[in-house]
Write a protein that holds these residues in place. Structure first.
Motif, PDB file in Angstrom:
ATOM      1  N   SER A   2       0.836  -1.202   0.000  1.00 58.29           N
ATOM      2  CA  SER A   2       0.000   0.000   0.000  1.00 58.29           C
ATOM      3  C   SER A   2       0.868   1.246   0.000  1.00 58.29           C
ATOM      4  O   SER A   2       1.979   1.258   0.495  1.00 58.29           O
ATOM      5  N   THR A   3       0.320   2.281  -0.583  1.00 58.33           N
ATOM      6  CA  THR A   3       1.006   3.574  -0.579  1.00 58.33           C
ATOM      7  C   THR A   3       0.373   4.440   0.491  1.00 58.33           C
ATOM      8  O   THR A   3      -0.672   4.122   1.042  1.00 58.33           O
ATOM      9  N   THR A   4       0.986   5.578   0.738  1.00 57.65           N
ATOM     10  CA  THR A   4       0.438   6.469   1.759  1.00 57.65           C
ATOM     11  C   THR A   4      -0.903   7.033   1.334  1.00 57.65           C
ATOM     12  O   THR A   4      -1.746   7.295   2.168  1.00 57.65           O
ATOM     13  N   THR A   5      -1.123   7.194   0.024  1.00 57.59           N
ATOM     14  CA  THR A   5      -2.412   7.731  -0.406  1.00 57.59           C
ATOM     15  C   THR A   5      -3.521   6.704  -0.259  1.00 57.59           C
ATOM     16  O   THR A   5      -4.677   7.076  -0.198  1.00 57.59           O
ATOM     17  N   ASP A   6      -3.188   5.404  -0.204  1.00 57.49           N
ATOM     18  CA  ASP A   6      -4.210   4.392   0.039  1.00 57.49           C
ATOM     19  C   ASP A   6      -4.789   4.539   1.442  1.00 57.49           C
ATOM     20  O   ASP A   6      -5.940   4.211   1.687  1.00 57.49           O
ATOM     21  N   LEU A   7      -3.973   5.022   2.365  1.00 59.13           N
ATOM     22  CA  LEU A   7      -4.374   5.150   3.745  1.00 59.13           C
ATOM     23  C   LEU A   7      -4.850   6.558   4.086  1.00 59.13           C
ATOM     24  O   LEU A   7      -5.354   6.787   5.170  1.00 59.13           O
ATOM     25  N   ALA A   8      -4.660   7.496   3.180  1.00 61.60           N
ATOM     26  CA  ALA A   8      -4.950   8.889   3.463  1.00 61.60           C
ATOM     27  C   ALA A   8      -6.446   9.165   3.432  1.00 61.60           C
ATOM     28  O   ALA A   8      -7.108   8.904   2.448  1.00 61.60           O
ATOM     29  N   LEU A   9      -6.961   9.698   4.512  1.00 61.62           N
ATOM     30  CA  LEU A   9      -8.375  10.006   4.597  1.00 61.62           C
ATOM     31  C   LEU A   9      -8.756  11.142   3.651  1.00 61.62           C
ATOM     32  O   LEU A   9      -9.826  11.113   3.045  1.00 61.62           O
ATOM     33  N   ALA A  10      -7.897  12.125   3.498  1.00 57.26           N
ATOM     34  CA  ALA A  10      -8.205  13.285   2.656  1.00 57.26           C
ATOM     35  C   ALA A  10      -8.409  12.898   1.199  1.00 57.26           C
ATOM     36  O   ALA A  10      -9.058  13.620   0.453  1.00 57.26           O
ATOM     37  N   ASN A  12      -9.776   9.950   0.216  1.00 53.04           N
ATOM     38  CA  ASN A  12     -10.889   9.024   0.126  1.00 53.04           C
ATOM     39  C   ASN A  12     -11.963   9.654  -0.760  1.00 53.04           C
ATOM     40  O   ASN A  12     -12.232  10.848  -0.643  1.00 53.04           O
ATOM     41  N   PRO A  13     -12.578   8.898  -1.654  1.00 58.23           N
ATOM     42  CA  PRO A  13     -13.596   9.486  -2.548  1.00 58.23           C
ATOM     43  C   PRO A  13     -14.720  10.223  -1.818  1.00 58.23           C
ATOM     44  O   PRO A  13     -15.183  11.260  -2.293  1.00 58.23           O
ATOM     45  N   ALA A  14     -15.143   9.734  -0.673  1.00 59.71           N
ATOM     46  CA  ALA A  14     -16.195  10.429   0.076  1.00 59.71           C
ATOM     47  C   ALA A  14     -15.693  11.787   0.563  1.00 59.71           C
ATOM     48  O   ALA A  14     -16.419  12.787   0.518  1.00 59.71           O
ATOM     49  N   PHE A  15     -14.447  11.825   1.023  1.00 67.42           N
ATOM     50  CA  PHE A  15     -13.876  13.092   1.489  1.00 67.42           C
ATOM     51  C   PHE A  15     -13.649  14.047   0.325  1.00 67.42           C
ATOM     52  O   PHE A  15     -13.815  15.255   0.479  1.00 67.42           O
ATOM     53  N   LEU A  16     -13.240  13.513  -0.820  1.00 63.58           N
ATOM     54  CA  LEU A  16     -13.078  14.370  -1.994  1.00 63.58           C
ATOM     55  C   LEU A  16     -14.428  14.954  -2.409  1.00 63.58           C
ATOM     56  O   LEU A  16     -14.511  16.123  -2.812  1.00 63.58           O
ATOM     57  N   GLY A  17     -15.485  14.168  -2.280  1.00 60.01           N
ATOM     58  CA  GLY A  17     -16.826  14.671  -2.575  1.00 60.01           C
ATOM     59  C   GLY A  17     -17.237  15.763  -1.594  1.00 60.01           C
ATOM     60  O   GLY A  17     -17.809  16.790  -1.995  1.00 60.01           O
ATOM     61  N   LEU A  18     -16.949  15.552  -0.314  1.00 59.65           N
ATOM     62  CA  LEU A  18     -17.255  16.563   0.699  1.00 59.65           C
ATOM     63  C   LEU A  18     -16.473  17.841   0.422  1.00 59.65           C
ATOM     64  O   LEU A  18     -17.016  18.939   0.498  1.00 59.65           O
ATOM     65  N   ARG A  19     -15.208  17.687   0.067  1.00 61.46           N
ATOM     66  CA  ARG A  19     -14.375  18.852  -0.236  1.00 61.46           C
ATOM     67  C   ARG A  19     -14.958  19.627  -1.415  1.00 61.46           C
ATOM     68  O   ARG A  19     -15.019  20.853  -1.392  1.00 61.46           O
ATOM     69  N   PHE A  20     -15.405  18.908  -2.445  1.00 59.09           N
ATOM     70  CA  PHE A  20     -16.011  19.559  -3.601  1.00 59.09           C
ATOM     71  C   PHE A  20     -17.248  20.348  -3.176  1.00 59.09           C
ATOM     72  O   PHE A  20     -17.441  21.493  -3.589  1.00 59.09           O
ATOM     73  N   LEU A  21     -18.086  19.745  -2.352  1.00 61.78           N
ATOM     74  CA  LEU A  21     -19.292  20.440  -1.877  1.00 61.78           C
ATOM     75  C   LEU A  21     -18.939  21.673  -1.053  1.00 61.78           C
ATOM     76  O   LEU A  21     -19.605  22.712  -1.177  1.00 61.78           O
ATOM     77  N   LEU A  22     -17.909  21.578  -0.225  1.00 56.57           N
ATOM     78  CA  LEU A  22     -17.469  22.740   0.554  1.00 56.57           C
ATOM     79  C   LEU A  22     -16.984  23.861  -0.366  1.00 56.57           C
ATOM     80  O   LEU A  22     -17.259  25.046  -0.123  1.00 56.57           O
ATOM     81  N   GLU A  23     -16.259  23.494  -1.416  1.00 58.31           N
ATOM     82  CA  GLU A  23     -15.763  24.497  -2.355  1.00 58.31           C
ATOM     83  C   GLU A  23     -16.916  25.174  -3.097  1.00 58.31           C
ATOM     84  O   GLU A  23     -16.938  26.398  -3.238  1.00 58.31           O
ATOM     85  N   VAL A 112     -18.135  22.633  10.296  1.00 58.45           N
ATOM     86  CA  VAL A 112     -17.844  21.608   9.281  1.00 58.45           C
ATOM     87  C   VAL A 112     -16.437  21.798   8.722  1.00 58.45           C
ATOM     88  O   VAL A 112     -15.704  20.816   8.535  1.00 58.45           O
ATOM     89  N   LEU A 113     -16.045  23.039   8.460  1.00 58.02           N
ATOM     90  CA  LEU A 113     -14.700  23.300   7.936  1.00 58.02           C
ATOM     91  C   LEU A 113     -13.616  22.844   8.902  1.00 58.02           C
ATOM     92  O   LEU A 113     -12.632  22.217   8.494  1.00 58.02           O
ATOM     93  N   VAL A 114     -13.777  23.174  10.162  1.00 57.68           N
ATOM     94  CA  VAL A 114     -12.777  22.790  11.162  1.00 57.68           C
ATOM     95  C   VAL A 114     -12.697  21.270  11.262  1.00 57.68           C
ATOM     96  O   VAL A 114     -11.591  20.691  11.248  1.00 57.68           O
ATOM     97  N   LEU A 115     -13.848  20.603  11.338  1.00 55.81           N
ATOM     98  CA  LEU A 115     -13.848  19.139  11.425  1.00 55.81           C
ATOM     99  C   LEU A 115     -13.241  18.511  10.171  1.00 55.81           C
ATOM    100  O   LEU A 115     -12.483  17.540  10.266  1.00 55.81           O
ATOM    101  N   TYR A 116     -13.571  19.066   9.003  1.00 53.47           N
ATOM    102  CA  TYR A 116     -12.996  18.549   7.763  1.00 53.47           C
ATOM    103  C   TYR A 116     -11.478  18.662   7.782  1.00 53.47           C
ATOM    104  O   TYR A 116     -10.775  17.702   7.461  1.00 53.47           O
ATOM    105  N   TYR A 121      -6.084  15.898   8.042  1.00 56.25           N
ATOM    106  CA  TYR A 121      -4.768  16.327   8.523  1.00 56.25           C
ATOM    107  C   TYR A 121      -3.644  15.866   7.604  1.00 56.25           C
ATOM    108  O   TYR A 121      -2.621  16.533   7.468  1.00 56.25           O
ATOM    109  N   ASP A 122      -3.812  14.701   6.945  1.00 58.59           N
ATOM    110  CA  ASP A 122      -2.765  14.177   6.081  1.00 58.59           C
ATOM    111  C   ASP A 122      -2.512  15.108   4.891  1.00 58.59           C
ATOM    112  O   ASP A 122      -1.378  15.355   4.508  1.00 58.59           O
ATOM    113  N   ARG A 123      -3.558  15.677   4.329  1.00 60.29           N
ATOM    114  CA  ARG A 123      -3.379  16.615   3.225  1.00 60.29           C
ATOM    115  C   ARG A 123      -2.806  17.939   3.729  1.00 60.29           C
ATOM    116  O   ARG A 123      -1.940  18.539   3.093  1.00 60.29           O
TER     117      ARG A 123
END
Length: 130
Positions: A2-10, A12-23, A112-116, A121-123
């Motif tokens: 595994s690579t570090t991005t496999d383990l990275a929460l930031a 994760n497709p769900a987190f990327l979707g949340l980030r898109f919605l926040l943007e 939500v921003l602070v929790l996100y 934190y990895d990103r």
């Protein structure tokens, strides 16, 4: 292996979707502020022009290799500067909500921003190192 991005929460497709919605919501906040606070007849122009200007800066100034984005960039921006830009855009959206009179919405957006950012934190750490 595994690579570090496999383990990275930031990344994760769900987190990327949340980030898109926040943007998208942040851009909406700038438009809402322009519509509510800029004097007429410029308010409609501001409601479109302000979010477009923020989106252009947001999209063009990125850190090369950032997997939370396409990885590409128009202007390669150091990670710490990119993090400041992101915090400025999100903080500006929060301030726009407050100034538009939507204090309750602003409070929830900030939570939500602070929790996100805590969860991503990895990103944040990656940006600080690049």
């Amino acid at each position: 292996m595994s690579t570090t991005t496999d383990l990275a929460l930031a990344y994760n497709p769900a987190f990327l979707g949340l980030r898109f919605l926040l943007e998208v919501f942040a851009l909406f906040c700038f438009g809402l502020w322009g519509r509510r606070r800029v004097p007429s007849p410029l308010r409609y122009l501001a409601a479109v022009a302000i979010p477009v200007a923020v989106a252009v800066v947001w999209g063009d100034f990125a850190t090369a290799g950032d997997e939370a984005r396409s990885g590409g960039t128009t202007f390669n921006t150091p990670g710490p500067l990119r993090l400041l830009l992101e915090l400025g855009v999100f903080g500006g959206a929060w301030a726009a909500l407050r100034h538009a009179g939507l204090r309750g919405t602003a409070r929830w957006f900030l939570i939500v921003l602070v929790l996100y950012h805590i969860a991503a934190y990895d990103r944040v750490w990656w940006l600080l190192r690049h």
